[in-house]
Design a protein around this motif. Structure first.
Motif, PDB file in Angstrom:
ATOM      1  N   LEU A  21      42.313  32.759  12.671  1.00 47.10           N
ATOM      2  CA  LEU A  21      42.255  32.368  11.330  1.00 47.10           C
ATOM      3  C   LEU A  21      43.749  31.837  10.805  1.00 47.10           C
ATOM      4  CD1 LEU A  21      40.627  32.053   8.640  1.00 47.10           C
ATOM      5  CD2 LEU A  21      41.491  34.224   8.040  1.00 47.10           C
ATOM      6  N   LEU A  22      44.849  32.541  11.122  1.00 43.07           N
ATOM      7  CA  LEU A  22      46.123  31.745  10.620  1.00 43.07           C
ATOM      8  C   LEU A  22      46.246  30.665  11.768  1.00 43.07           C
ATOM      9  CD1 LEU A  22      48.147  35.066  10.407  1.00 43.07           C
ATOM     10  CD2 LEU A  22      47.654  33.475   8.775  1.00 43.07           C
ATOM     11  N   THR A  23      45.913  30.501  12.810  1.00 39.89           N
ATOM     12  CA  THR A  23      46.369  29.305  13.641  1.00 39.89           C
ATOM     13  C   THR A  23      45.195  28.142  13.238  1.00 39.89           C
ATOM     14  OG1 THR A  23      46.547  30.652  15.674  1.00 39.89           O
ATOM     15  CG2 THR A  23      46.034  28.392  15.910  1.00 39.89           C
ATOM     16  N   ALA A  24      43.981  28.517  12.935  1.00 39.87           N
ATOM     17  CA  ALA A  24      43.252  27.313  12.313  1.00 39.87           C
ATOM     18  C   ALA A  24      43.948  26.990  11.083  1.00 39.87           C
ATOM     19  CB  ALA A  24      41.950  27.894  12.074  1.00 39.87           C
ATOM     20  N   LEU A  25      44.644  27.796  10.007  1.00 45.02           N
ATOM     21  CA  LEU A  25      45.051  27.506   8.737  1.00 45.02           C
ATOM     22  C   LEU A  25      46.477  26.187   9.134  1.00 45.02           C
ATOM     23  CD1 LEU A  25      45.490  27.772   5.788  1.00 45.02           C
ATOM     24  CD2 LEU A  25      46.849  29.799   6.038  1.00 45.02           C
ATOM     25  N   ALA A  26      47.066  27.139  10.144  1.00 44.37           N
ATOM     26  CA  ALA A  26      48.302  26.192  10.599  1.00 44.37           C
ATOM     27  C   ALA A  26      47.779  24.721  11.024  1.00 44.37           C
ATOM     28  CB  ALA A  26      49.174  26.922  11.480  1.00 44.37           C
ATOM     29  N   VAL A  27      46.904  24.741  11.858  1.00 42.67           N
ATOM     30  CA  VAL A  27      46.461  23.288  12.417  1.00 42.67           C
ATOM     31  C   VAL A  27      45.793  22.502  11.331  1.00 42.67           C
ATOM     32  CG1 VAL A  27      44.610  22.450  13.706  1.00 42.67           C
ATOM     33  CG2 VAL A  27      46.079  24.290  14.731  1.00 42.67           C
ATOM     34  N   THR A  28      45.032  22.956  10.392  1.00 42.23           N
ATOM     35  CA  THR A  28      44.688  22.153   9.340  1.00 42.23           C
ATOM     36  C   THR A  28      45.626  21.541   8.414  1.00 42.23           C
ATOM     37  OG1 THR A  28      43.578  24.018   8.097  1.00 42.23           O
ATOM     38  CG2 THR A  28      42.283  23.233   9.588  1.00 42.23           C
ATOM     39  N   THR A  29      46.665  22.310   8.218  1.00 42.76           N
ATOM     40  CA  THR A  29      47.939  22.296   7.386  1.00 42.76           C
ATOM     41  C   THR A  29      48.463  20.819   7.968  1.00 42.76           C
ATOM     42  OG1 THR A  29      48.042  24.307   6.682  1.00 42.76           O
ATOM     43  CG2 THR A  29      49.818  22.628   6.263  1.00 42.76           C
ATOM     44  N   LEU A  30      48.547  20.672   9.125  1.00 42.88           N
ATOM     45  CA  LEU A  30      49.300  19.657  10.003  1.00 42.88           C
ATOM     46  C   LEU A  30      48.602  18.405   9.932  1.00 42.88           C
ATOM     47  CD1 LEU A  30      50.481  21.528  13.185  1.00 42.88           C
ATOM     48  CD2 LEU A  30      51.935  20.418  11.234  1.00 42.88           C
ATOM     49  N   MET A  31      46.918  18.666   9.583  1.00 47.28           N
ATOM     50  CA  MET A  31      46.454  17.223   9.705  1.00 47.28           C
ATOM     51  C   MET A  31      46.331  16.603   8.483  1.00 47.28           C
ATOM     52  SD  MET A  31      45.109  16.992  12.633  1.00 47.28           S
ATOM     53  CE  MET A  31      45.436  18.035  14.121  1.00 47.28           C
TER      54      MET A  31
END
Length: 99
Positions: A41-51
């Motif tokens: 979940l935290l990884t997905a949050l970080a990735v979507t923040t970068l997009m």
């Protein structure tokens, strides 16, 4: 009123953990799956923040800051050092014109 309800709900969730810990038994497998789920979940949050969320040009300042944060986290730097370093790199690159 809504903020008070959210604050009360958050408090109750945080209070329920220690209170119910001795009453509810969770299997080690479930605990391990919950740990993995939190990392995902935290990884997905970080990735979507970068997009980029708009049609603007995608820059390299933010991913560079996140990369610095990831390296420092991997090297087990204190959280405050990680946050300040990532922010400094991102801000510095943006000041230099790298967006």
């Amino acid at each position: 009123m809504g903020a008070m309800a959210l604050a009360a709900g958050t408090f109750l969730f945080r209070f329920a953990g220690p209170v119910l810990r001795s009453r509810i038994k969770i299997s080690p497998r479930t605990v391990r799956l919950l740990e993995i789920a939190s990392v995902v979940l935290l990884t997905a949050l970080a990735v979507t923040t970068l997009m980029p969320s708009h049609s603007g040009q995608f820059g390299w300042a933010l991913p560079a800051g996140v990369f610095v944060a990831a390296v420092l986290t991997w090297r087990r730097a204190p959280l405050l050092v990680v946050i300040l370093s990532a922010a400094a790199v991102t801000a510095g690159l943006r000041l230099l014109g790298v967006h």
